[in-house]
Design a protein around this motif. Structure first.
Motif, PDB file in Angstrom:
ATOM      1  N   ASN A   8       2.991   5.356  -9.023  1.00  0.00           N
ATOM      2  CA  ASN A   8       2.864   6.785  -8.766  1.00  0.00           C
ATOM      3  C   ASN A   8       1.444   7.293  -8.970  1.00  0.00           C
ATOM      4  N   MET A   9       0.818   6.990 -10.104  1.00  0.00           N
ATOM      5  CA  MET A   9      -0.527   7.496 -10.344  1.00  0.00           C
ATOM      6  C   MET A   9      -1.528   6.861  -9.392  1.00  0.00           C
ATOM      7  N   ASP A  10      -1.403   5.557  -9.170  1.00  0.00           N
ATOM      8  CA  ASP A  10      -2.300   4.895  -8.239  1.00  0.00           C
ATOM      9  C   ASP A  10      -2.151   5.470  -6.845  1.00  0.00           C
ATOM     10  N   SER A  11      -0.928   5.748  -6.444  1.00  0.00           N
ATOM     11  CA  SER A  11      -0.657   6.309  -5.127  1.00  0.00           C
ATOM     12  C   SER A  11      -1.289   7.691  -4.988  1.00  0.00           C
ATOM     13  N   ASN A  12      -1.130   8.550  -5.983  1.00  0.00           N
ATOM     14  CA  ASN A  12      -1.713   9.888  -5.932  1.00  0.00           C
ATOM     15  C   ASN A  12      -3.232   9.814  -5.900  1.00  0.00           C
ATOM     16  N   PHE A  13      -3.805   8.926  -6.712  1.00  0.00           N
ATOM     17  CA  PHE A  13      -5.248   8.760  -6.733  1.00  0.00           C
ATOM     18  C   PHE A  13      -5.747   8.340  -5.356  1.00  0.00           C
ATOM     19  N   SER A  14      -5.074   7.391  -4.733  1.00  0.00           N
ATOM     20  CA  SER A  14      -5.461   6.915  -3.411  1.00  0.00           C
ATOM     21  C   SER A  14      -5.357   8.022  -2.374  1.00  0.00           C
ATOM     22  N   GLU A  15      -4.284   8.808  -2.428  1.00  0.00           N
ATOM     23  CA  GLU A  15      -4.117   9.905  -1.477  1.00  0.00           C
ATOM     24  C   GLU A  15      -5.236  10.926  -1.616  1.00  0.00           C
ATOM     25  N   GLU A  16      -5.609  11.240  -2.852  1.00  0.00           N
ATOM     26  CA  GLU A  16      -6.675  12.214  -3.070  1.00  0.00           C
ATOM     27  C   GLU A  16      -8.005  11.695  -2.547  1.00  0.00           C
ATOM     28  N   LYS A  17      -8.291  10.427  -2.748  1.00  0.00           N
ATOM     29  CA  LYS A  17      -9.545   9.853  -2.289  1.00  0.00           C
ATOM     30  C   LYS A  17      -9.627   9.838  -0.762  1.00  0.00           C
ATOM     31  N   LEU A  18      -8.492   9.901  -0.117  1.00  0.00           N
ATOM     32  CA  LEU A  18      -8.462   9.794   1.335  1.00  0.00           C
ATOM     33  C   LEU A  18      -8.579  11.129   2.064  1.00  0.00           C
ATOM     34  N   MET A  19      -8.686  12.253   1.360  1.00  0.00           N
ATOM     35  CA  MET A  19      -8.718  13.552   2.041  1.00  0.00           C
ATOM     36  C   MET A  19      -9.870  13.649   3.029  1.00  0.00           C
ATOM     37  N   LYS A  20     -11.066  13.275   2.611  1.00  0.00           N
ATOM     38  CA  LYS A  20     -12.214  13.344   3.520  1.00  0.00           C
ATOM     39  C   LYS A  20     -12.029  12.396   4.701  1.00  0.00           C
ATOM     40  N   ILE A  21     -11.523  11.213   4.438  1.00  0.00           N
ATOM     41  CA  ILE A  21     -11.304  10.235   5.505  1.00  0.00           C
ATOM     42  C   ILE A  21     -10.232  10.729   6.461  1.00  0.00           C
ATOM     43  N   GLU A  22      -9.159  11.300   5.925  1.00  0.00           N
ATOM     44  CA  GLU A  22      -8.090  11.817   6.779  1.00  0.00           C
ATOM     45  C   GLU A  22      -8.575  12.987   7.627  1.00  0.00           C
ATOM     46  N   ALA A  23      -9.402  13.847   7.054  1.00  0.00           N
ATOM     47  CA  ALA A  23      -9.947  14.973   7.821  1.00  0.00           C
ATOM     48  C   ALA A  23     -10.825  14.463   8.966  1.00  0.00           C
ATOM     49  N   GLN A  24     -11.643  13.451   8.700  1.00  0.00           N
ATOM     50  CA  GLN A  24     -12.485  12.877   9.755  1.00  0.00           C
ATOM     51  C   GLN A  24     -11.634  12.278  10.870  1.00  0.00           C
ATOM     52  N   ALA A  25     -10.556  11.610  10.492  1.00  0.00           N
ATOM     53  CA  ALA A  25      -9.651  11.031  11.495  1.00  0.00           C
ATOM     54  C   ALA A  25      -8.980  12.130  12.312  1.00  0.00           C
ATOM     55  N   ALA A  26      -8.573  13.217  11.651  1.00  0.00           N
ATOM     56  CA  ALA A  26      -7.928  14.335  12.350  1.00  0.00           C
ATOM     57  C   ALA A  26      -8.880  14.946  13.380  1.00  0.00           C
ATOM     58  N   VAL A  27     -10.141  15.088  13.019  1.00  0.00           N
ATOM     59  CA  VAL A  27     -11.138  15.633  13.953  1.00  0.00           C
ATOM     60  C   VAL A  27     -11.196  14.771  15.204  1.00  0.00           C
TER      61      VAL A  27
END
Length: 135
Positions: A8-27
């Motif tokens: 759970n904690m590792d998963s949340n940490f990974s999701e948070e780190k991916l916000m910038k990457i996910e935004a770039q992919a969405a663009v």
């Protein structure tokens, strides 16, 4: 560091780190179906939160925030979060597609036309392969 309590904690940490990457992919993924899209250069983008500026084909401007909760419209102008936006009243969308589907009929139309075009190309390629195999 993050403890491993079932992931759970590792998963949340990974999701948070991916916000910038996910935004770039969405663009990249929605650029064909909107008039303009970019990651905000004026608002603070972090590993936990990213902001995007979008102008729909209808000409409507949005400032969209991406967090682990999802995508939500936070402003009606680029690089601007409306002070009147109340988090409890905000609608979070799981995907950028769902947000645009709700707020831009021309996005829906463009997405459908693009999908139909790609399916038609795929059908033609498969038809050509079948013709080649028969010969």
């Amino acid at each position: 560091m993050a403890a491993d309590d079932g992931g759970n904690m590792d998963s949340n940490f990974s999701e948070e780190k991916l916000m910038k990457i996910e935004a770039q992919a969405a663009v990249r993924e929605i650029s064909f179906a909107v008039e303009f899209v970019e990651i905000s250069t004026k608002l603070p983008n972090t590993d936990e939160r990213a902001y995007m500026n979008i102008r729909t084909k209808e000409g409507t401007k949005f400032c969209v925030e991406l967090t682990v909760q999802g995508y939500r419209i936070v402003g009606s102008q680029f690089d601007n979060t409306d002070d009147t936006t109340d988090v409890s009243d905000s609608i979070f969308y799981e995907t950028i597609y769902a947000l645009l589907d709700q707020h831009s009929p021309k996005y829906r139309l463009t997405f459908g036309e693009t999908l139909a075009g790609k399916l038609q190309c795929l059908q033609q390629v498969q038809g050509n392969e079948e013709t080649t195999e028969v010969q």
